[in-house]
Write an enzyme that holds these catalytic residues in place. Sequence first.
Site, PDB file in Angstrom:
ATOM      1  N   ASN A  10      -6.882  11.016  -0.615  1.00  0.00           N
ATOM      2  CA  ASN A  10      -6.268  11.164  -1.633  1.00  0.00           C
ATOM      3  C   ASN A  10      -6.930  11.768  -2.710  1.00  0.00           C
ATOM      4  O   ASN A  10      -7.767  10.957  -3.303  1.00  0.00           O
ATOM      5  CB  ASN A  10      -5.418  10.095  -1.943  1.00  0.00           C
ATOM      6  CG  ASN A  10      -4.398  10.396  -3.358  1.00  0.00           C
ATOM      7  OD1 ASN A  10      -4.391  11.307  -3.968  1.00  0.00           O
ATOM      8  ND2 ASN A  10      -3.502   9.327  -3.559  1.00  0.00           N
ATOM      9  N   LYS A  17      -9.608   8.676  -3.280  1.00  0.00           N
ATOM     10  CA  LYS A  17      -8.958   7.517  -2.853  1.00  0.00           C
ATOM     11  C   LYS A  17      -8.916   7.771  -1.318  1.00  0.00           C
ATOM     12  O   LYS A  17      -8.623   8.632  -0.752  1.00  0.00           O
ATOM     13  CB  LYS A  17      -7.877   6.784  -3.230  1.00  0.00           C
ATOM     14  CG  LYS A  17      -7.858   6.315  -4.739  1.00  0.00           C
ATOM     15  CD  LYS A  17      -6.497   6.052  -5.261  1.00  0.00           C
ATOM     16  CE  LYS A  17      -6.372   6.058  -6.681  1.00  0.00           C
ATOM     17  NZ  LYS A  17      -4.969   6.096  -6.947  1.00  0.00           N
ATOM     18  N   ARG A  87      -3.214  13.851   1.284  1.00  0.00           N
ATOM     19  CA  ARG A  87      -2.035  13.945   0.389  1.00  0.00           C
ATOM     20  C   ARG A  87      -2.279  14.909  -0.507  1.00  0.00           C
ATOM     21  O   ARG A  87      -3.362  15.451  -1.057  1.00  0.00           O
ATOM     22  CB  ARG A  87      -2.213  12.637  -0.373  1.00  0.00           C
ATOM     23  CG  ARG A  87      -1.376  12.714  -1.603  1.00  0.00           C
ATOM     24  CD  ARG A  87      -1.263  11.751  -2.816  1.00  0.00           C
ATOM     25  NE  ARG A  87      -0.303  11.890  -3.789  1.00  0.00           N
ATOM     26  CZ  ARG A  87      -0.163  11.478  -5.167  1.00  0.00           C
ATOM     27  NH1 ARG A  87      -1.447  11.032  -5.460  1.00  0.00           N
ATOM     28  NH2 ARG A  87       0.686  11.648  -5.909  1.00  0.00           N
ATOM     29  N   HIS A 176       6.156  12.058  -5.725  1.00  0.00           N
ATOM     30  CA  HIS A 176       6.041  10.410  -5.196  1.00  0.00           C
ATOM     31  C   HIS A 176       6.891  10.378  -4.007  1.00  0.00           C
ATOM     32  O   HIS A 176       7.358   9.301  -3.605  1.00  0.00           O
ATOM     33  CB  HIS A 176       6.679   9.475  -6.361  1.00  0.00           C
ATOM     34  CG  HIS A 176       6.071   9.471  -7.328  1.00  0.00           C
ATOM     35  ND1 HIS A 176       6.229   9.085  -8.637  1.00  0.00           N
ATOM     36  CD2 HIS A 176       4.411   9.067  -7.474  1.00  0.00           C
ATOM     37  CE1 HIS A 176       5.296   8.939  -9.519  1.00  0.00           C
ATOM     38  NE2 HIS A 176       4.388   9.053  -8.904  1.00  0.00           N
ATOM     39  N   LEU A 205       7.659   2.799 -10.392  1.00  0.00           N
ATOM     40  CA  LEU A 205       7.143   2.550 -11.689  1.00  0.00           C
ATOM     41  C   LEU A 205       5.713   2.416 -11.548  1.00  0.00           C
ATOM     42  O   LEU A 205       5.114   1.191 -11.489  1.00  0.00           O
ATOM     43  CB  LEU A 205       8.148   1.537 -12.411  1.00  0.00           C
ATOM     44  CG  LEU A 205       9.545   1.717 -12.146  1.00  0.00           C
ATOM     45  CD1 LEU A 205      10.155   0.253 -13.030  1.00  0.00           C
ATOM     46  CD2 LEU A 205      10.079   2.852 -12.899  1.00  0.00           C
ATOM     47  N   GLY A 208       2.264   6.936 -13.458  1.00  0.00           N
ATOM     48  CA  GLY A 208       3.325   7.945 -13.103  1.00  0.00           C
ATOM     49  C   GLY A 208       4.651   7.235 -12.533  1.00  0.00           C
ATOM     50  O   GLY A 208       4.647   6.157 -12.194  1.00  0.00           O
ATOM     51  N   ARG A 237       2.872  10.213 -19.937  1.00  0.00           N
ATOM     52  CA  ARG A 237       4.143  11.407 -20.029  1.00  0.00           C
ATOM     53  C   ARG A 237       5.054  10.998 -20.650  1.00  0.00           C
ATOM     54  O   ARG A 237       5.679   9.599 -20.451  1.00  0.00           O
ATOM     55  CB  ARG A 237       4.130  11.962 -18.639  1.00  0.00           C
ATOM     56  CG  ARG A 237       2.961  12.450 -17.924  1.00  0.00           C
ATOM     57  CD  ARG A 237       3.173  12.893 -16.721  1.00  0.00           C
ATOM     58  NE  ARG A 237       2.199  12.634 -15.768  1.00  0.00           N
ATOM     59  CZ  ARG A 237       2.278  12.182 -14.600  1.00  0.00           C
ATOM     60  NH1 ARG A 237       3.346  12.043 -13.851  1.00  0.00           N
ATOM     61  NH2 ARG A 237       0.933  12.231 -13.822  1.00  0.00           N
ATOM     62  N   MET A 279       1.356  -2.008 -18.726  1.00  0.00           N
ATOM     63  CA  MET A 279       2.492  -2.558 -19.034  1.00  0.00           C
ATOM     64  C   MET A 279       2.422  -4.221 -19.326  1.00  0.00           C
ATOM     65  O   MET A 279       2.906  -4.738 -20.074  1.00  0.00           O
ATOM     66  CB  MET A 279       3.576  -2.544 -17.994  1.00  0.00           C
ATOM     67  CG  MET A 279       5.105  -3.174 -18.253  1.00  0.00           C
ATOM     68  SD  MET A 279       5.807  -2.117 -19.705  1.00  0.00           S
ATOM     69  CE  MET A 279       6.441  -0.687 -18.863  1.00  0.00           C
ATOM     70  N   VAL A 327       4.013  -1.297 -11.784  1.00  0.00           N
ATOM     71  CA  VAL A 327       4.872  -2.102 -12.864  1.00  0.00           C
ATOM     72  C   VAL A 327       6.101  -2.277 -11.975  1.00  0.00           C
ATOM     73  O   VAL A 327       6.576  -3.679 -12.114  1.00  0.00           O
ATOM     74  CB  VAL A 327       5.518  -0.997 -13.976  1.00  0.00           C
ATOM     75  CG1 VAL A 327       6.423  -1.583 -14.687  1.00  0.00           C
ATOM     76  CG2 VAL A 327       4.552  -0.256 -14.914  1.00  0.00           C
ATOM     77  N   GLY A 328       6.722  -1.563 -11.099  1.00  0.00           N
ATOM     78  CA  GLY A 328       7.978  -2.028 -10.521  1.00  0.00           C
ATOM     79  C   GLY A 328       7.494  -3.612  -9.539  1.00  0.00           C
ATOM     80  O   GLY A 328       8.589  -4.084  -9.609  1.00  0.00           O
ATOM     81  N   ASN A 330       5.119  -5.729 -10.140  1.00  0.00           N
ATOM     82  CA  ASN A 330       4.600  -6.825 -10.897  1.00  0.00           C
ATOM     83  C   ASN A 330       5.142  -7.419 -12.365  1.00  0.00           C
ATOM     84  O   ASN A 330       4.928  -8.318 -12.833  1.00  0.00           O
ATOM     85  CB  ASN A 330       3.134  -6.382 -11.424  1.00  0.00           C
ATOM     86  CG  ASN A 330       2.248  -6.237 -10.142  1.00  0.00           C
ATOM     87  OD1 ASN A 330       1.921  -7.136  -9.348  1.00  0.00           O
ATOM     88  ND2 ASN A 330       1.771  -5.042  -9.676  1.00  0.00           N
ATOM     89  N   GLU A 380       1.652   4.023   0.326  1.00  0.00           N
ATOM     90  CA  GLU A 380       1.495   5.506   0.608  1.00  0.00           C
ATOM     91  C   GLU A 380       0.595   5.711   1.604  1.00  0.00           C
ATOM     92  O   GLU A 380       0.771   6.683   2.434  1.00  0.00           O
ATOM     93  CB  GLU A 380       1.282   6.307  -0.719  1.00  0.00           C
ATOM     94  CG  GLU A 380       2.464   6.094  -1.674  1.00  0.00           C
ATOM     95  CD  GLU A 380       2.099   6.451  -3.188  1.00  0.00           C
ATOM     96  OE1 GLU A 380       1.509   5.889  -4.019  1.00  0.00           O
ATOM     97  OE2 GLU A 380       2.427   7.805  -3.361  1.00  0.00           O
TER      98      GLU A 380
HETATM   99  P1  ADP Z   1      -0.682   4.966 -10.177  1.00  0.00           P
HETATM  100  O1  ADP Z   1       0.451   5.828 -10.864  1.00  0.00           O
HETATM  101  O2  ADP Z   1      -2.058   5.195 -10.915  1.00  0.00           O
HETATM  102  O3  ADP Z   1      -0.914   5.098  -8.727  1.00  0.00           O
HETATM  103  P2  ADP Z   1      -0.068   1.996 -10.053  1.00  0.00           P
HETATM  104  O4  ADP Z   1       1.277   2.188  -9.345  1.00  0.00           O
HETATM  105  O5  ADP Z   1      -1.036   1.437  -9.570  1.00  0.00           O
HETATM  106  O6  ADP Z   1      -0.712   3.507 -10.565  1.00  0.00           O
HETATM  107  O7  ADP Z   1       0.544   1.481 -11.504  1.00  0.00           O
HETATM  108  C1  ADP Z   1      -0.471   1.121 -12.433  1.00  0.00           C
HETATM  109  C2  ADP Z   1       0.172   0.391 -13.631  1.00  0.00           C
HETATM  110  O8  ADP Z   1       0.947  -0.746 -13.279  1.00  0.00           O
HETATM  111  C3  ADP Z   1      -0.724   0.029 -14.788  1.00  0.00           C
HETATM  112  O9  ADP Z   1      -0.752   1.191 -15.624  1.00  0.00           O
HETATM  113  C4  ADP Z   1       0.154  -0.952 -15.300  1.00  0.00           C
HETATM  114  O10 ADP Z   1       0.935  -0.649 -16.493  1.00  0.00           O
HETATM  115  C5  ADP Z   1       0.937  -1.533 -14.358  1.00  0.00           C
HETATM  116  N1  ADP Z   1       0.815  -2.841 -13.754  1.00  0.00           N
HETATM  117  C6  ADP Z   1      -0.549  -3.455 -12.612  1.00  0.00           C
HETATM  118  N2  ADP Z   1      -0.352  -4.595 -12.578  1.00  0.00           N
HETATM  119  C7  ADP Z   1       0.552  -5.036 -13.570  1.00  0.00           C
HETATM  120  C8  ADP Z   1       1.056  -6.427 -13.891  1.00  0.00           C
HETATM  121  N3  ADP Z   1       0.396  -7.438 -13.206  1.00  0.00           N
HETATM  122  N4  ADP Z   1       1.897  -6.440 -14.705  1.00  0.00           N
HETATM  123  C9  ADP Z   1       2.584  -5.512 -15.534  1.00  0.00           C
HETATM  124  N5  ADP Z   1       2.234  -4.225 -14.932  1.00  0.00           N
HETATM  125  C10 ADP Z   1       1.198  -4.115 -14.071  1.00  0.00           C
END
Ligand code: ADP
Length: 394
Positions: A10, A17, A87, A176, A205, A208, A237, A279, A327-328, A330, A380
Amino acid sequence: MTATRILVLNSGSSSVKYQLIDMADGSRLATGLVERIGEETSRVKHGDRETSGPIPDHEAALRAVAEELDTDGLGLDSPELAAVGHRVVHGGLRFTAPTVVDDEVLEEIERLVPVAPLHNPANITGIRIARALRPDLPQVAVFDTAFHTTMPEYAARYAIDVETADAHRIRRYGFHGTSHAYVSRETAKLLGKTPEEVNVIVLHLGNGASASAVRGGVCVDTSMGLTPLEGLVMGTRSGDIDPAVVFHLSRVAGMSVDEIDELLNKKSGMVGLCGDNDMREVVRRAVEGDGAAQLAFGVYVHRLKKYIGAYSAVLGRVDAVAFTAGVGENSAPVREAAIGGLEEMGYAVDADLNSVRSDEPRLISPDYARVAVAVVPTDEELEIAQQVYALVRA
Ligand code: ADP
């Protein structure tokens, strides 16, 4: 010896990555990351090993990856390696499935650079260098846009002059896709159904962010458009805005096109609203009473609700809504706030289930809820590896 290993690459604008996955048992033989390519101190993380030093460009980065793999006896020359999966962010309308890269395919990916200037160039470099390192090995491109090519024309079209749009390939492509495909299938599995049997809203979430409406395994709408700027509020964004904001910034604020591009892609979203794009930080500050963080959280969740409502209407019947990515997966507060108030529509979240931390796909809705609310970790790399393996084995 059958070759069962897939190297997934990627290549981003300043990072690469990678994962080496053995498809015989799904095991990860190597996982790593080259960061800050082109800066003074680049960093290579390969499993537990970490080194830093200057890595001037993507060629040097891929050579560093090859060396790390070699050190572990997993080098690119290994006969067990079946293919490299790349990717690729933008596949336009032509690439609806994973594709073995030849010169002509590479040219077509290059022709898409004007619609993906931030992403496709790095992907192309990754492919070229991997090809040079192992010319006999299939290099397979897996496109972020592919899953969305099934969107009906009325969902993909912007309501602008058709000739102008077509001349410049302006339409909604969505991104995505690998994640939306994987998560919608895993959600069906979690419900004990086949993908054909269920309608799912996927909320990816991460930094991006995008939503998709998936009917019977087929994507019928998604929130990102010509570029990954449209739709949900993201880390940096803006997501949806009135396009006239751009004219206003140009005419009234005197900003150049590049400055506006930078503003909307890099200095907007959560960073623009409150200065933080993580987040965890936003929620921590909001809980402590920080007004800017509370507003940012409010804007983020309001936009999410609008998309859940819109896609409920698009699908007519929703069996599940799945939260995924950083975010989604965690942020229990985001999930609670996004679903809160939608009980009349059949959505509900159980507070205890929502607070459980786990890497496994799981339901967080109470038994009585008409729609299942799920947390489904995305993968992914595994999805890319599976698609690539299926193609090269066929
Ligand atoms: P990318 O889009 O870079 O692949 P990820 O899917 O890894 O990103 O998501 C990264 C984001 O997830 C971080 O910027 C943060 O906002 C959020 N995040 C990661 N861990 C947590 C957590 N434990 N609680 C809330 N938000 C989290």
